[in-house]
Structures are given as C-alpha cells and as structure tokens.
Design a protein around this motif. Structure first.
Motif, PDB file in Angstrom:
ATOM      1  N   ALA A   1      -7.646  14.852   5.573  1.00 51.94           N
ATOM      2  CA  ALA A   1      -8.925  12.988   6.522  1.00 51.94           C
ATOM      3  C   ALA A   1      -8.110  12.300   6.256  1.00 51.94           C
ATOM      4  O   ALA A   1      -6.765  12.196   7.033  1.00 51.94           O
ATOM      5  CB  ALA A   1      -9.430  12.730   5.033  1.00 51.94           C
ATOM      6  N   SER A   2      -8.918  11.351   7.383  1.00 53.93           N
ATOM      7  CA  SER A   2      -8.333  10.230   8.290  1.00 53.93           C
ATOM      8  C   SER A   2      -7.816   9.056   7.323  1.00 53.93           C
ATOM      9  O   SER A   2      -8.762   8.834   5.882  1.00 53.93           O
ATOM     10  CB  SER A   2      -9.436   9.362   8.809  1.00 53.93           C
ATOM     11  OG  SER A   2      -8.628   8.000   9.864  1.00 53.93           O
TER      12      SER A   2
ATOM     13  N   TYR B   1       0.633  -1.225   0.037  1.00 54.37           N
ATOM     14  CA  TYR B   1      -0.049   0.313   0.230  1.00 54.37           C
ATOM     15  C   TYR B   1       0.818   1.420  -0.056  1.00 54.37           C
ATOM     16  O   TYR B   1       2.140   1.763   0.743  1.00 54.37           O
ATOM     17  CB  TYR B   1      -0.761   0.203   1.432  1.00 54.37           C
ATOM     18  CG  TYR B   1      -1.542   1.255   1.438  1.00 54.37           C
ATOM     19  CD1 TYR B   1      -2.956   1.195   0.741  1.00 54.37           C
ATOM     20  CD2 TYR B   1      -1.510   2.471   1.906  1.00 54.37           C
ATOM     21  CE1 TYR B   1      -3.662   2.675   0.692  1.00 54.37           C
ATOM     22  CE2 TYR B   1      -2.100   3.310   1.914  1.00 54.37           C
ATOM     23  CZ  TYR B   1      -3.741   3.503   1.314  1.00 54.37           C
ATOM     24  OH  TYR B   1      -3.875   5.002   1.516  1.00 54.37           O
TER      25      TYR B   1
ATOM     26  N   SER C   1      -5.307   9.338   4.878  1.00 55.34           N
ATOM     27  CA  SER C   1      -4.479  10.387   4.485  1.00 55.34           C
ATOM     28  C   SER C   1      -3.083  10.372   4.078  1.00 55.34           C
ATOM     29  O   SER C   1      -1.910   9.949   2.639  1.00 55.34           O
ATOM     30  CB  SER C   1      -5.091  11.840   3.676  1.00 55.34           C
ATOM     31  OG  SER C   1      -4.635  12.289   5.240  1.00 55.34           O
ATOM     32  N   GLY C   2      -2.260   9.877   5.687  1.00 54.41           N
ATOM     33  CA  GLY C   2      -0.870   9.639   5.854  1.00 54.41           C
ATOM     34  C   GLY C   2       0.103  10.766   6.275  1.00 54.41           C
ATOM     35  O   GLY C   2       1.230  11.421   6.331  1.00 54.41           O
TER      36      GLY C   2
ATOM     37  N   GLU D   1      -1.270  15.100  16.844  1.00 56.10           N
ATOM     38  CA  GLU D   1      -2.855  15.405  17.278  1.00 56.10           C
ATOM     39  C   GLU D   1      -2.646  15.592  18.709  1.00 56.10           C
ATOM     40  O   GLU D   1      -3.085  15.035  19.586  1.00 56.10           O
ATOM     41  CB  GLU D   1      -3.868  14.221  16.992  1.00 56.10           C
ATOM     42  CG  GLU D   1      -3.516  14.189  15.258  1.00 56.10           C
ATOM     43  CD  GLU D   1      -5.217  14.348  14.940  1.00 56.10           C
ATOM     44  OE1 GLU D   1      -6.336  14.938  15.693  1.00 56.10           O
ATOM     45  OE2 GLU D   1      -5.012  13.447  13.945  1.00 56.10           O
TER      46      GLU D   1
ATOM     47  N   THR E   1       1.840   8.690   8.670  1.00 51.93           N
ATOM     48  CA  THR E   1       3.181   8.380   8.344  1.00 51.93           C
ATOM     49  C   THR E   1       4.067   9.442   8.087  1.00 51.93           C
ATOM     50  O   THR E   1       5.741   9.052   7.942  1.00 51.93           O
ATOM     51  CB  THR E   1       2.536   7.632   6.699  1.00 51.93           C
ATOM     52  OG1 THR E   1       1.444   6.721   7.102  1.00 51.93           O
ATOM     53  CG2 THR E   1       4.068   6.761   6.134  1.00 51.93           C
TER      54      THR E   1
HETATM   55  N1  LIG Z   1       2.033  -0.272   9.303  1.00 52.75           N
HETATM   56  C1  LIG Z   1       1.585  -0.550   8.365  1.00 52.75           C
HETATM   57  N2  LIG Z   1       1.602  -1.193   7.126  1.00 52.75           N
HETATM   58  C2  LIG Z   1      -0.038  -0.765   6.291  1.00 52.75           C
HETATM   59  N3  LIG Z   1      -0.782  -0.147   6.274  1.00 52.75           N
HETATM   60  C3  LIG Z   1      -0.593   1.205   7.053  1.00 52.75           C
HETATM   61  C4  LIG Z   1       0.652   1.257   7.901  1.00 52.75           C
HETATM   62  N4  LIG Z   1       0.425   2.278   9.029  1.00 52.75           N
HETATM   63  C5  LIG Z   1      -0.267   3.320   7.799  1.00 52.75           C
HETATM   64  N5  LIG Z   1      -0.993   2.471   6.868  1.00 52.75           N
HETATM   65  C6  LIG Z   1      -1.793   2.517   6.034  1.00 52.75           C
HETATM   66  O1  LIG Z   1      -1.720   4.100   5.217  1.00 52.75           O
HETATM   67  C7  LIG Z   1      -2.290   5.180   5.561  1.00 52.75           C
HETATM   68  C8  LIG Z   1      -1.853   6.387   6.001  1.00 52.75           C
HETATM   69  O2  LIG Z   1      -2.292   6.239   7.244  1.00 52.75           O
HETATM   70  P1  LIG Z   1      -1.545   6.855   8.365  1.00 52.75           P
HETATM   71  O3  LIG Z   1      -1.736   6.693   9.636  1.00 52.75           O
HETATM   72  O4  LIG Z   1      -0.237   7.696   8.266  1.00 52.75           O
HETATM   73  O5  LIG Z   1      -3.004   7.882   8.610  1.00 52.75           O
HETATM   74  P2  LIG Z   1      -3.566   9.483   9.009  1.00 52.75           P
HETATM   75  O6  LIG Z   1      -4.012  10.424   7.554  1.00 52.75           O
HETATM   76  O7  LIG Z   1      -1.992   9.357  10.173  1.00 52.75           O
HETATM   77  O8  LIG Z   1      -4.797   8.982   9.855  1.00 52.75           O
HETATM   78  P3  LIG Z   1      -5.322   9.461  11.118  1.00 52.75           P
HETATM   79  O9  LIG Z   1      -5.452  10.955  10.989  1.00 52.75           O
HETATM   80  O10 LIG Z   1      -6.796   8.627  10.987  1.00 52.75           O
HETATM   81  O11 LIG Z   1      -4.791   9.282  12.213  1.00 52.75           O
HETATM   82  C9  LIG Z   1      -3.523   4.348   5.558  1.00 52.75           C
HETATM   83  O12 LIG Z   1      -4.672   4.540   4.491  1.00 52.75           O
HETATM   84  C10 LIG Z   1      -3.099   2.910   6.571  1.00 52.75           C
HETATM   85  O13 LIG Z   1      -4.046   2.049   6.389  1.00 52.75           O
END
Ligand SMILES: Nc1ncnc2c1ncn2[C@@H]1O[C@H](COP(=O)(O)OP(=O)(O)OP(=O)(O)O)[C@@H](O)[C@H]1O
Ligand SMILES: [Mg+2]
Lengths: 253, 604
Positions: free
Chosen positions: A46-47, A25, A49-50, A174, A53
């Motif tokens: 959005a949730s 992914y 969105s990365g 957050e 990451t």
């Molecule tokens: N360790 C992982 N292994 C596989 N996929 C992952 C991993 N961590 C995150 N993802 C995927 O990467 C994408 C981004 O995740 P991330 O945690 O960065 O989102 P976010 O923007 O912080 O969301 P939120 O606002 O909900 O915290 C998501 O689709 C998630 O499913």
C-alpha cells in the motif's frame, strides 16, 4: 536459495526517519529477502508501506539505519562518498517514474551518460548505444531532445540508459506510473525481454497488479515488513494476475 | 492567506534572498558614492574639476545608470526564477491572477526599497572609509570630500526606488501574462536554437569587420575627434554581439561531435552550454564591454599614476633645491635616493647674483635638455657663460621683490672671493624616483618654505611640478580607479545573477546526475568549468578591447610615455579581482545546486 547466487541480499534492514531528537518514524522494521541472479522480482504494498524507502536503500540514494544490504557481492552499507557514486553508476540501472532525463542532452547523449562516466571509448560507446536502441526500438529517436519525445518514448530512452552499461540489477520505482496503458505494456514487455535475453535481474516496485503480473515472484510489504510472497511458477500471466488480485484482497484485509 | 503562503515561501529560501539582497545593495552603495563625488559642488569646485573632466564625470554617471538598469534586470530575473514555480502553484490552486500580481509587485518593491536603504547606508560608510583608503593608497588629497551629502542620498533613493517600481511592474506583467503551465515548467523548457551555417558565417565576418572599425576609430581619435567614441561604442557592441552569436554556438556544436565530449561529464557540460549560450549572448556582450571599460578606466588611471613622475622629471634639471641647508635638512637628504647633488655659492649684491666659475668647473652643472625624456648634459662654466647663463634655473631662487629676478653673473674664483654681497649656498638634488621619495621630499619642502616663504615660491624643482600635476590630474586618476572598481563590481554581479538565475533549473539536473551515480567531485568540476567559461568569454573579449582601445590615449601620453607602459600589473590585479568574483559565484552555485548526500549513519 543461497546467498552465493543472489544479486541482492537484504538482511535485517531497518530505516528510521528523523534524527534522535526529532519525531521519528520507522519506515522499515527489519526486512529480509534475496533476489537471485536473472530473477524478475516485484515489490508491492500500500501507499506509505515503505517501497520507495526500500529501493532508495538498495540503490544507495539513502542510508539504512540498521542491517545489511549486499548487492552483487558489495556491502552497500559500508560504502562512502565516491564509492557510492561509482556503485550507482556501475552496478545499478534505475528507471524513475518521472524519467529523470536531462533535457539539455539528446536521447543518445542521455543513454551514453553511464558509459561516459566510466570513461568508455567513444567507439564502444556508439556500439553499445545503438545496440540498446535497436533492442528498445528507439534508434530513430536518438537525435531528439527529451522535450520532443512522448512519455512512453522518454521512458524507453530512460530504460536504455538504465541498461546500456550492463548493470547487475535493474530497478524501477513505478516506471509505468506516468504512462498510458499501451506504453506501460510496451515497457513491461521490454523489461521482460531484457530480463530473459540478457539475464539481467529486475526489481520492480509497483502498486499496479497488471504491471506486477510480469514478474516471476512478488514480495508484499506491509508496515515495514515483508508480509507475504507469491511465485508465478508455470502459470500464464493472466492466471498470475488473478492470483495477485486475490493476494491483494486478503493482504489488505 | 496567500500573503502568508508567500511569506512562508520566502522563509524557505532565506539564503537565496540574502544573496539577492546583498547583491542589490551593492549598486546602490556604489551609486551613492559616485553621486556624492559628482554632485557635491564644494568638492567639485575645490578640485578644479572643470570642462573636460566634468565630461568624464557625466559620461561615468550615464554608464553607471545604464549598468544599474541592466543589473537590476538580471537581479530581477533571478528573483522571478526563484518565485515563479511557487506562484504558478498558487494559481493552479485557484489563486486569482490579480492577487498574485499584487504579491509579486509588493515583494519586488519591498525587496528593492530595503536594498536601496541598506545600500545608501553602506555607501555612506564606504565613502567615509573606502574612498579615503583609495586616496591614501594613491597618495592623493581631495579637498571638501564629505561622506554625507543629502542631495546625493536623494538622487540615489529616487533613481533606485524608481527602477524597482519599474522592475515590479515588469514582474507583474510577466507573471500575469504567462500561463500557469509555463510557470510550473519553466525549468524544463529546452530551446534548441537552429544553426544556419551561411548566416552564421556572414554574421561572424560582419562582426569582425565592425570590431575592426571600432578599434580603428579609437586609434584615430586625433583625426575623428569626439565622434570616435560613440562610433566605437556602437560598432564594438554590435561586432561583439554578432561575433559571439556566430562563433560560440558553432564551437560548442563542433566540440559536441568530438570524442572528447563523450568522456565523463564533458557531454553534459557541452549540453548545458549549448542550452544556454544563445540566451546569454546579449549578457556576455554587455559584460565584455563593461569589463573593457572597467579595465580601461583603471589602466588609464594607473597609467597616469605611473607616468606623472616621468612627466615631472622631464620638466626641470633637479628635483629640489635647498638653500643654506641645515643639519636637519642634511639628515633628510641622507634618506633620499640621490642621483646627482651639487652645491654652489651665490653672492647677492644689488640686482645681480654672482657665481663662482671654479665651483662649476669642479661640479659641472647638469642641464636637462630633453623635451619629453630627461636628457642630462654637463656644461662647463665657459659654455654656460656664453649660452645658458639666463637659463640657469636655480638662479631663479634669488628673488628681488615681486616678479623681479636677480641677473646672474659668472666670476672667476679670485674675483668671486673679492665680490661683496650676501652669501647663500644652494644645493641642487636630483633623485631617482620622485614618487618613492615623496614623503621625504615633502618634509624638505616644508622646511624650505618655513625658512624662505618668498623665495620658495619660485623654487620650481621637479618635486614641486609633480605636486602641482598631482593636484591637477589626481581627480582624473582617482575617477579612473573609482569607476574601474565600481564597474567591475557591477559587471561581475550582473554575470553572477544571470548565472545564478539558472541555478533552480540546474538543481534538478544535478539531482538527476547524482541519482545516476555521478561523483560529487565530477559535478563540482563540471560546474566550475561551466561558470568559468561564462566568466572567461567576456574577460578575454574585454582584454582584447582594452588592448586596442588604449590606442585612444596615445595622443594624450606622448613618448616615451605610453598607455601600454606597465599594464601587466594592472591587468593582473584586475583579473585577480574578477577571479574573486568567479570564486564567489562558484561557491554560491555549489551551495544552491549540488545535491546533499544522505547523512551517513554509523553502522554496527
Ligand atoms: N524523508 C522522509 N522523512 C520522514 N518520513 C518519510 C520520508 N520519506 C518517507 N517517509 C515515510 O516513510 C513511509 C514510507 O514511505 P515510502 O515513500 O517508502 O512509501 P511508498 O511505499 O513508496 O509509498 P507510495 O506507494 O505512495 O509511493 C511513509 O509513511 C512516509 O511518510
Ligand atoms: Mg513510492
């Protein structure tokens, strides 16, 4: 903006989760952006969105698949082992949503941890701790254990720990997520103060427009890329808040 | 459904369960070995284990059962610490407490039963190989030693499954009584015990006084008789507990104030200790006592092992006597480490045995006149004639029918040559160290026995005495080693599980440290220090206990023997084994607790 006065310089950043033979992914698809010294930048999206990451890449908790991340002149992607740990200890201050305080240590010991890791002398350490404690008005909480503190107080202690060693950038994922609105507001005011008085760069991940309105510039992430960017400029905070809401409205369409 | 979820939870923690299972099989295996040794009537009878020895066996059994109970308690708390978060979550999601209770009960019981079954099989194998190895190493022979003995299997199975049923009930009650919130957040509750200086001081002083009283009782066992032991156990236990309680926390608090605590992870280490030591006091007390008993048992066992040759040496004037030695025997004698050797000629006539005074003039006979220490005195023929002729022990070699000895008589060379009678030559040999030459001595003795089946029965040289004593004390010596090793294994595992049950909580803490930027090496060192301290506290206390406790054996080991003789090497070996346990615990802890750095991707 040139990269010479940038604290953070991200170039072509990609992150793919999963090994080559597993289901993969791609969470980040080639991000480019910079944060100037002393800037207060927000990251929204959005949730999923990365955002987390991205922050994990910046703070070296995870490694990018491709691209460069330069923080305060250090190429983070080239670091290994102890260098990474030392980098986190010295260059980055991090505030976590769940505080990340060690419950076996008092507030004071928690705050002093980054200095202890550096081997700072205890005299200078005491001084630094009391300085930040005054700034964050937690001087009377120093001898307490985390279990004896409220959520807002814990987060202020966490903030104190994040800035006590004067990192080049303060990051928060957050940080207001677990706080009620009053505590959240206090923390954001504190971050603003730290940013303005100590000229510390701040990078704040949030999905909350109110929190975002304290920033000077906001990057919107969508599907692993920077979708758009808005600046506060000379507007007051409530006007900027309105602008964020509008942007989110169009952004999410 | 819930059952499936629970099973999935177990699968995810396969490694932790393997540790637990391995840990639980061990006491069952040890208990089986012990039960096999003590309940096997044929074996016990054949080895003359009677009276006092039986008491020691019984004492050992009671201790082993007590340790087992404590051990299962700690292992159980490790299990609970692994599971409570999951079960809390299930409850929060609406699972009924009753259902969860059933699951917990079943899980504990199944785990325990499997562990017991494997343990018994392991015990059988160990009885077969390990016990034999130990006996060999000690040079002992125990008759009727069999590895398979049904009553022992039944005893082990009943005891262990019974204990596991209790543990399951305990888990059931504990889980269903705690609130969901508590189950979910058990790791995060910090208890910060109060320090009351005056009370601590009094507790510390009382603790030291109790310890002193216990040590005094052991040293005066002659006066107090059997009462000394229970008295000492109670006072030393209480004393240790109070002392730990009073001092450990105070020391940690004091260290925490120092500048040292503000460097690197020292502060964190002190915080961890402060956070735990209070809860660990009871465990540390028990472990320090077990340590003392294990070390004491091995020390006394090895003390006998070292000192039996000394005891044997003090009994007679020579190690072995050979009649009309053959070429083969001469060859064997050549292999011995001989200190003194002399050959005398006998002439046996009627009821008298004659000796040549000239031979005694040439090779004065060396008498052992010491009572406890061997003290060799050379005597001339004239001296012997006047006082010692009857105590010439090798005269006993000439037997005239049953229980009927020749009367010895000394003649001058001329008379001796004229004397008629059957001529026999006797060679007396004294070696430096019976134990070292034991194999050769054994062969010599066998050759003698084959040639002189009757006469040899009375050839009571020190070698023969040594063999007799080994047969008599060997069982005790073996028991000392066996119990020592068994206790060590159990106590170190108790410590291991107690420490490991803190791992899930620590996992979170070390993850936090990792995020804050603590180097891996620093975390590893920190863990090594923390666990090291928990191993060291009972170790040091245990060594002190043994040093004082050995006084108890002084009346049994008269001078120049001493329970303290050569304990250095025993201590070193024991502490080495203990250190291995430390390293295993540390390796497991590192595995469980240290955060994994993200896999590095190659950049280009
Ligand atoms: N360790 C992982 N292994 C596989 N996929 C992952 C991993 N961590 C995150 N993802 C995927 O990467 C994408 C981004 O995740 P991330 O945690 O960065 O989102 P976010 O923007 O912080 O969301 P939120 O606002 O909900 O915290 C998501 O689709 C998630 O499913
Ligand atoms: Mg996130």
């Amino acid at each position: 903006m040139t990269s010479s006065n940038a604290v953070v310089d991200v170039h072509g950043l990609e992150k793919t989760y999963g090994k080559a033979n597993e289901r993969q992914y791609q969470a980040l698809k080639g991000l480019n952006f910079q944060v100037a010294a002393g800037e207060f930048v927000g990251i929204m999206g959005a949730s999923g969105s990365g955002k987390t990451t991205l922050l994990n890449m910046l703070s070296t908790l995870d490694v990018p698949t491709k691209g460069d991340v330069i923080v305060n002149g250090h190429d983070v992607t080239k670091m290994r082992g102890n260098q990474l740990a030392d980098f986190r200890a010295q260059e980055v201050g991090f505030i976590f949503q769940d505080f990340n305080l060690l419950e076996s240590l008092t507030a004071e010991e928690n705050i002093g941890l980054p200095l202890a890791l550096k081997g700072t002398s205890s005299k200078i350490m005491d001084q630094a701790i009391h300085e930040v404690a005054d700034t964050l008005s937690i001087a009377d909480l120093l001898q307490k254990y985390p279990s004896e503190l409220s959520g807002g107080q814990k987060q202020r202690v966490a903030a104190a720990r994040a800035i006590v060693h004067h990192p080049s950038i303060l990051m928060g994922d957050e940080p207001t997520g677990a706080l009620d609105s009053t505590s959240a507001r206090e923390l954001l005011d504190l971050l603003t103060t730290i940013n303005q008085e100590q000229h510390m760069s701040v990078l704040l991940v949030t999905h909350d427009p109110f929190s975002a309105s304290f920033c000077q510039r906001i990057l919107f992430i969508k599907d692993g890329l920077i979708g758009s960017e808005i600046r506060r400029g000379d507007q007051d905070r409530s006007a900027f808040y309105q602008q964020i809401l509008n942007e989110l409205g169009t952004f999410n369409e | 459904m819930l059952g499936k979820l629970a099973l999935a939870g177990i699968k995810n923690r396969r490694r932790d369960y393997l540790v637990l299972l391995a840990g639980l099989t061990m006491p069952a295996a040890i208990f089986y070995m012990f039960a096999n040794l003590t309940t096997n009537k044929a074996f016990v009878k054949a080895n003359g284990v009677v009276g006092q020895s039986m008491l020691i066996f019984g004492f050992g059994a009671v201790l082993l059962i007590l340790i087992t109970i404590v051990y299962i308690m700690y292992a159980n708390s490790f299990l609970l610490s692994m599971r409570q978060h999951d079960y809390g979550l299930f409850m929060m999601l609406g699972a009924k407490k009753r259902r969860i209770g059933q699951l917990v009960f079943l899980e504990t019981l199944i785990l325990g039963t499997v562990a017991t079954a494997i343990g018994i099989v392991l015990g059988l194998l160990m009885s077969r190989f390990l016990v034999g190895f130990l006996l060999n190493a000690l040079g002992l022979h125990l008759a009727h030693l069999e590895s398979f003995y049904l009553p022992a299997i039944i005893a082990t199975a009943v005891l262990y499954v019974g204990l596991f049923i209790l543990a399951s009930l305990f888990n059931l009650v504990k889980l269903t009584r705690t609130t969901v919130l508590k189950l979910l957040h058990t790791d995060e509750q910090a208890n910060q015990p109060q320090v009351k200086p005056v009370r601590q001081m009094i507790a510390g002083i009382v603790g030291i006084l109790l310890l002193a009283a216990g040590y005094w009782a052991l040293a005066n066992i002659k006066m107090l008789q059997m009462a000394a032991i229970p008295f000492a156990i109670v006072t030393i236990t209480l004393g240790t507990y109070l002392l730990f309680r009073a001092t450990l926390l105070t020391i940690i608090r004091w260290l925490r104030q120092t500048k040292w605590a503000k460097k690197h992870l020292n502060g964190f280490l002190m915080g961890q200790l402060n956070f735990r030591v209070y809860n660990y006091t009871r465990m540390l007390t028990i472990v320090s006592l077990l340590f003392a008993m294990a070390l004491g048992a091995i020390t006394v066992g090895s003390g006998y092992h070292r000192q039996l040759p000394m005891m044997a040496d003090s009994l007679g004037s020579y190690t072995i006597a050979i009649h009309d030695k053959t070429a083969k025997e001469q060859q064997l004698i050549g292999k011995l480490n001989v200190v003194n050797q002399a050959t005398y000629t006998q002439k046996r006539q009627g009821k008298t045995v004659f000796y040549n005074a000239a031979e005694f003039k040439q090779h004065p006979y060396e008498f052992n006149e010491g009572t406890m220490t061997p003290k060799y005195v050379k005597k001339t023929a004239a001296q012997m004639k006047s006082t010692d002729l009857n105590s010439l022990d090798f005269l006993n070699l000439a037997v005239l029918g049953q229980n009927n000895l020749y009367a010895p008589k000394m003649l001058n060379a001329a008379k001796f040559s004229r004397q008629a009678g059957k001529t026999v030559s006797v060679t007396t040999i004294r070696v430096k160290n019976i134990d070292k030459d034991r194999a050769t001595l054994k062969k010599l003795n066998q050759l003698e026995m084959a040639r002189f089946p009757h006469a040899s029965e009375l050839t009571v040289g020190n070698y023969q005495s040594y063999e007799l004593m080994l047969a008599f004390f060997g069982g005790l010596e073996f028991m000392g080693y066996f119990l020592g090793i068994a206790f060590l294994a159990m106590l170190a595992s108790c410590l291991m599980f107690k420490i490991l049950s803190g791992a899930p909580g620590d996992k979170r803490r070390y993850r936090m440290l990792y995020k804050v930027g603590v180097r891996h090496s620093l975390m590893r060192n920190g863990i090594a220090k923390e666990i090291g301290i928990f191993f060291m506290i009972p170790g040091i206390m245990g060594v002190i206990d043994v040093l004082f406790g050995l006084q108890m054996f002084k009346p049994l080991m008269p001078k120049p023997m001493s329970p303290y003789l050569g304990i250095g090497s025993t201590f070193a070996i024991f502490i080495g084994l203990y250190a291995i346990y430390y390293l295993i615990t540390l390796a497991l802890y590192w595995q469980i607790v240290l955060p994994q750095a993200p896999a590095t991707v190659d950049h280009k």
